[in-house]
Write an enzyme that holds these catalytic residues in place. Structure first.
Site, PDB file in Angstrom:
ATOM      1  N   ASP A  38       0.860  -1.193   0.049  1.00 35.99           N
ATOM      2  CA  ASP A  38      -0.121   0.158   0.116  1.00 35.99           C
ATOM      3  C   ASP A  38       0.883   1.280  -0.154  1.00 35.99           C
ATOM      4  OD1 ASP A  38      -3.070   0.930   1.192  1.00 35.99           O
ATOM      5  OD2 ASP A  38      -1.534   2.372   1.479  1.00 35.99           O
TER       6      ASP A  38
ATOM      7  N   GLU B  94      -4.602   2.336  -4.517  1.00 40.67           N
ATOM      8  CA  GLU B  94      -3.176   2.465  -4.255  1.00 40.67           C
ATOM      9  C   GLU B  94      -2.647   0.957  -3.735  1.00 40.67           C
ATOM     10  OE1 GLU B  94      -4.939   3.413  -2.156  1.00 40.67           O
ATOM     11  OE2 GLU B  94      -4.110   4.060  -0.299  1.00 40.67           O
TER      12      GLU B  94
HETATM   13  N1  LIG Z   1      -4.277   9.578  -8.324  1.00 43.48           N
HETATM   14  C1  LIG Z   1      -4.971   8.316  -7.925  1.00 43.48           C
HETATM   15  N2  LIG Z   1      -5.478   8.430  -6.734  1.00 43.48           N
HETATM   16  C2  LIG Z   1      -6.007   7.391  -6.138  1.00 43.48           C
HETATM   17  C3  LIG Z   1      -6.273   6.290  -7.074  1.00 43.48           C
HETATM   18  N3  LIG Z   1      -6.978   5.275  -6.502  1.00 43.48           N
HETATM   19  C4  LIG Z   1      -7.022   5.700  -5.005  1.00 43.48           C
HETATM   20  N4  LIG Z   1      -6.234   7.038  -4.940  1.00 43.48           N
HETATM   21  C5  LIG Z   1      -6.394   7.875  -3.978  1.00 43.48           C
HETATM   22  O1  LIG Z   1      -5.256   7.136  -2.779  1.00 43.48           O
HETATM   23  C6  LIG Z   1      -5.815   7.897  -1.698  1.00 43.48           C
HETATM   24  C7  LIG Z   1      -5.593   6.991  -0.692  1.00 43.48           C
HETATM   25  O2  LIG Z   1      -5.584   7.639   0.651  1.00 43.48           O
HETATM   26  P1  LIG Z   1      -5.560   6.917   2.220  1.00 43.48           P
HETATM   27  O3  LIG Z   1      -6.468   5.628   2.058  1.00 43.48           O
HETATM   28  O4  LIG Z   1      -5.907   8.132   3.015  1.00 43.48           O
HETATM   29  O5  LIG Z   1      -4.120   6.520   2.286  1.00 43.48           O
HETATM   30  P2  LIG Z   1      -2.778   7.488   2.336  1.00 43.48           P
HETATM   31  O6  LIG Z   1      -3.032   8.576   2.164  1.00 43.48           O
HETATM   32  O7  LIG Z   1      -1.882   6.587   1.361  1.00 43.48           O
HETATM   33  O8  LIG Z   1      -2.010   7.065   3.785  1.00 43.48           O
HETATM   34  P3  LIG Z   1      -1.571   5.919   4.148  1.00 43.48           P
HETATM   35  O9  LIG Z   1      -1.975   4.534   3.452  1.00 43.48           O
HETATM   36  O10 LIG Z   1      -1.818   5.804   5.702  1.00 43.48           O
HETATM   37  O11 LIG Z   1      -0.050   5.909   4.054  1.00 43.48           O
HETATM   38  C8  LIG Z   1      -7.217   8.409  -1.845  1.00 43.48           C
HETATM   39  O12 LIG Z   1      -7.112   9.796  -1.636  1.00 43.48           O
HETATM   40  C9  LIG Z   1      -7.583   7.907  -3.067  1.00 43.48           C
HETATM   41  O13 LIG Z   1      -8.502   8.939  -3.590  1.00 43.48           O
HETATM   42  C10 LIG Z   1      -5.843   6.415  -8.444  1.00 43.48           C
HETATM   43  O14 LIG Z   1      -6.151   5.439  -9.310  1.00 43.48           O
HETATM   44  N5  LIG Z   1      -5.261   7.581  -8.666  1.00 43.48           N
END
Ligand SMILES: Nc1nc2c(ncn2[C@@H]2O[C@H](COP(=O)(O)OP(=O)(O)OP(=O)(O)O)[C@@H](O)[C@H]2O)c(=O)[nH]1
Length: 529
Positions: free
Chosen positions: A407, A450
C-alpha cells in the site's frame, strides 16, 4: 591351365596368357581381374576418393552439428578410413553397420554398436577390465536426468526417444558395463546434439514470427494509448528467455488487446456511420427549406405589392386567393419537412439505442480484460486467476507460495499536493519499477486504488520479505519524476504464505493486517503475517 602359378611373376605371365586366350584387351582393369583369377584372390577395390569427396561437398552445413559431421566426414575420407566413415555414419544414423565392410572382409565391430543389444548383453570381464564400477545411485541419477528431459528433447525424434529409453533401461540394470555405457552415452549425446540444434532453431523462428505478428497488430491498431502500451508490453514479453508464466501472461495480454481492439473499432464505425447519416440528411433538409422558404417569401412579397397597387375589392380578390394558396402550399411543404425531420430523429434514436446495446455488450466483453488500464499490471480479475494458477501449481509440485500486499504511503498527500494526474503517474512508476525488480516467476497486480499484490511462487515468507525489501530499495534508487521535481515513493507491505487449507481471501486478509502493522510501525517497511 598348367601347374598353378606361385610367384607374382608367374601369376602375371599366366594372367597375360589368359587375356590373350579370351581375346580381351590388356587394360589395367582386365589385367587386374585376370591376375586375381589366376592367383585365386579377391580383387581389392580402390578407395573411391573422388566419389566420397563429391558426397562431402553435397553435405549440408546449416547447423553446428551438421558442420561438425561434415568436418569429421572429410577427415575420414582424407585418411581413406572406412572404419572412421562407418563409425561416423552409425553414430549419425543410430543404426547398425552393414554386415560386410567395403574391403570385402568381415566388418569389425564398430565402437558404436547397436545400443538396443548393448542393454541386453551381459558384461564381459575383458570389456570391463580396468574400468571402475559405476555407483548405483549415480547411475540412477543419470537415468533420471535422461528420463526427465526425454519428453522435451525427443518430442520430434522417435529414434532419439528410443535411444534415451534404452539408455535409461540400461542405467537401471543392477550392473553396468563401463565400455557399453560409454558407447551408449556417446551415441545418445551425438544424436541429442542434432535434436537440440533443431529445437533451438524452431524456437527462435517462432519467437521471431510472434514478434512480427505483434508489430503488425501494433501498426494497424487504432490510436489508443492503452492499446499502444499493451502492444509494447507484448513485443517486450516475446523476447527470450521464455517461461511458461511469460507465455501465460502473453496470452492474457493478447486477449485483452483483442477485446479492446474490437471495442474501439465497433464504436468508431458506429459513431462514424451515425454522424455521416445525420449530417447528410440535415444538410439536405436545410438546403431544401432555404430554397422553398425563399420562393414562398418572394411569392408573398409579390402578393403584398399587388395588394398595395389594387384599387378595388375586385382587384384584391385574386391576390388574396393567390396568397391563401401560397400559404397552404407553404404549410404543406413545412409539414413535409417536419415529417421528414421527425423521421430522421426517430432513426437517430433507434441508432442511439443500438449503440447503447452494443456498448453494454462490449462492457460485458471488457469484463474479460485481465490487465489494469492505468498501470498495465494485472487487474483484480487477472490477479485472481494468477493466484488460482499458482495455488494449483504449488499443490502439484509440493512447493510454497507467498503473497505480499503493498500500500503506497501517504498517497492522499501526494494527490493533494501534485494533483490526481501525478498520482496516476506515480502508480504507473511503481508498477514499472516493480516489473523490472521482480523475478520472472513473480506476478504483480493492482488490487485496488493504491494497493498492489505480488504473488511469489516457490518462495518462503523470509525470501518473500527479501524480494519486497529489494523492491523498496529499487524504488528509492529510481525516484519518481514529476516535471523537474523528484519524488520519493514508498510503500508498506504485509507478507504471508498461502496455506493449503484456507481460501485465498484469508491469506489476503492476513497480508492486509500485516501491512497495517507496517503502517503503524512508521511506514516504508515490510511485516510478516
Ligand atoms: N491519483 C490516484 N489516486 C488514487 C487512485 N486510487 C486511489 N487513490 C487515492 O489514494 C488515496 C489513498 O488515501 P488513504 O487511504 O487515506 O491512504 P494514504 O494517504 O496513502 O495514507 P496511508 O495509507 O496511511 O499511508 C485516496 O485519496 C484515493 O483517492 C488512483 O487510481 N489514482
Amino acid at each position: 591351365m598348367g601347374s598353378p602359378a606361385s610367384t607374382p611373376q608367374e601369376i602375371a605371365r599366366e594372367a597375360v596368357r589368359l587375356l590373350a586366350a579370351r581375346r580381351l584387351p590388356p587394360t589395367p582393369e582386365n589385367f587386374q581381374a585376370a591376375y586375381h583369377e589366376v592367383a585365386g584372390t579377391r580383387p581389392l577395390q580402390p578407395f573411391p576418393l573422388a566419389q566420397l569427396r563429391q558426397i562431402a561437398q553435397a553435405l549440408p552445413e546449416r547447423t553446428p552439428a551438421q558442420v561438425r559431421f561434415k568436418a569429421l566426414f572429410n577427415k575420414a575420407v582424407a585418411r581413406h578410413s572406412w572404419d572412421d566413415l562407418e563409425k561416423l555414419l552409425v553414430q549419425h544414423l543410430g543404426t547398425a553397420p552393414a554386415a560386410t565392410a567395403p574391403d570385402g572382409g568381415a566388418s569389425p565391430t564398430p565402437a558404436a554398436a547397436v545400443p538396443a543389444c548393448a542393454a541386453a548383453q551381459p558384461a564381459s570381464p575383458s570389456d570391463a577390465a580396468g574400468e571402475a564400477p559405476i555407483a548405483p545411485e549415480i547411475a540412477e541419477q543419470a537415468a533420471r536426468v535422461v528420463d526427465v528431459a526425454l519428453p522435451l528433447v525427443a518430442a520430434d525424434d522417435a529414434r532419439l526417444r528410443e535411444m534415451g529409453e534404452e539408455l535409461v533401461r540400461y542405467l537401471r540394470l543392477p550392473q553396468h558395463h563401463a565400455a557399453t555405457l560409454k558407447r551408449m552415452l556417446a551415441d545418445y549425446a551425438w544424436r541429442l546434439s542434432f535434436g537440440v540444434d533443431e529445437q533451438l532453431g524452431v524456437r527462435q523462428a517462432l519467437l521471431g514470427l510472434l514478434k512480427q505478428v505483434f508489430e503488425h497488430i501494433d501498426a494497424i491498431s487504432p490510436d489508443n494509448p492503452w492499446l499502444r502500451q499493451q502492444m509494447q508490453a507484448l513485443v517486450q514479453a516475446a523476447e527470450p528467455p521464455l517461461s511458461q508464466r511469460r507465455l501465460e501472461d502473453l496470452q492474457a495480454r493478447l486477449k485483452d488487446v483483442i477485446v479492446k481492439q474490437a471495442e474501439a473499432r465497433e464504436q468508431t464505425l458506429r459513431a462514424q456511420e451515425l454522424m455521416r447519416q445525420t449530417l447528410a440528411t440535415f444538410l439536405e433538409r436545410l438546403a431544401q427549406t432555404t430554397v422553398s422558404t425563399g420562393q414562398y417569401h418572394a411569392k408573398f412579397e409579390a402578393c403584398a405589392q399587388a395588394l398595395e397597387r389594387a384599387e378595388s375589392l375586385a382587384d384584391m380578390a385574386p391576390v388574396v386567393q393567390e396568397a391563401i394558396q401560397t400559404a397552404r402550399a407553404f404549410a404543406a411543404d413545412t409539414q413535409r419537412v417536419v415529417d421528414e425531420l421527425t423521421d430522421l430523429r426517430d432513426r437517430a434514436d433507434r441508432a442511439e439505442a443500438e449503440v447503447q446495446r452494443l456498448r453494454r455488450e462490449l462492457d460485458q466483453m471488457a469484463e474479460l480484460v485481465t490487465h489494469d488500464l492505468l498501470t498495465g499490471v494485472l487487474n483484480r480479475k487477472g490477479l485472481q486467476s494468477a493466484l488460482d494458477r499458482e495455488t494449483r501449481r504449488a499443490e502439484r509440485t509440493g512447493t510454497r507460495v507467498c503473497i505480499a500486499l503493498l500500500d503506497v504511503d501517504d498517497f492522499k498527500r501526494l494527490n493533494d499536493t501534485l494533483g490526481h494526474l501525478a498520482g496516476d503517474a506515480a502508480l504507473k512508476h511503481l508498477a514499472d519499477v516493480a516489473r523490472r525488480s521482480l523475478r520472472p516467476q513473480d506476478t504483480i497486480g493492482r488490487y485496488g486504488g493504491e494497493e498492489f499484490i505480488i504473488v511469489l511462487p516457490d518462495t518462503t515468507p523470509e525470501e518473500a520479505c527479501g524480494v519486497v525489501q529489494r523492491l523498496q530499495r529499487d524504488l528509492s534508487a529510481h525516484l519518481f519524476l514529476q516535471g523537474e521535481q523528484q519524488v520519493l515513493i514508498t510503500f508498506s507491505a504485509g507478507v504471508t504464505e498461502l496455506r493449503r487449507d484456507e481460501p485465498v481471501e484469508a491469506a489476503i486478509a492476513r497480508a492486509d493486517a500485516a501491512m497495517y502493522k507496517a503502517k503503524r510501525a512508521g511506514k516504508n517497511r515490510v511485516m510478516q503475517g
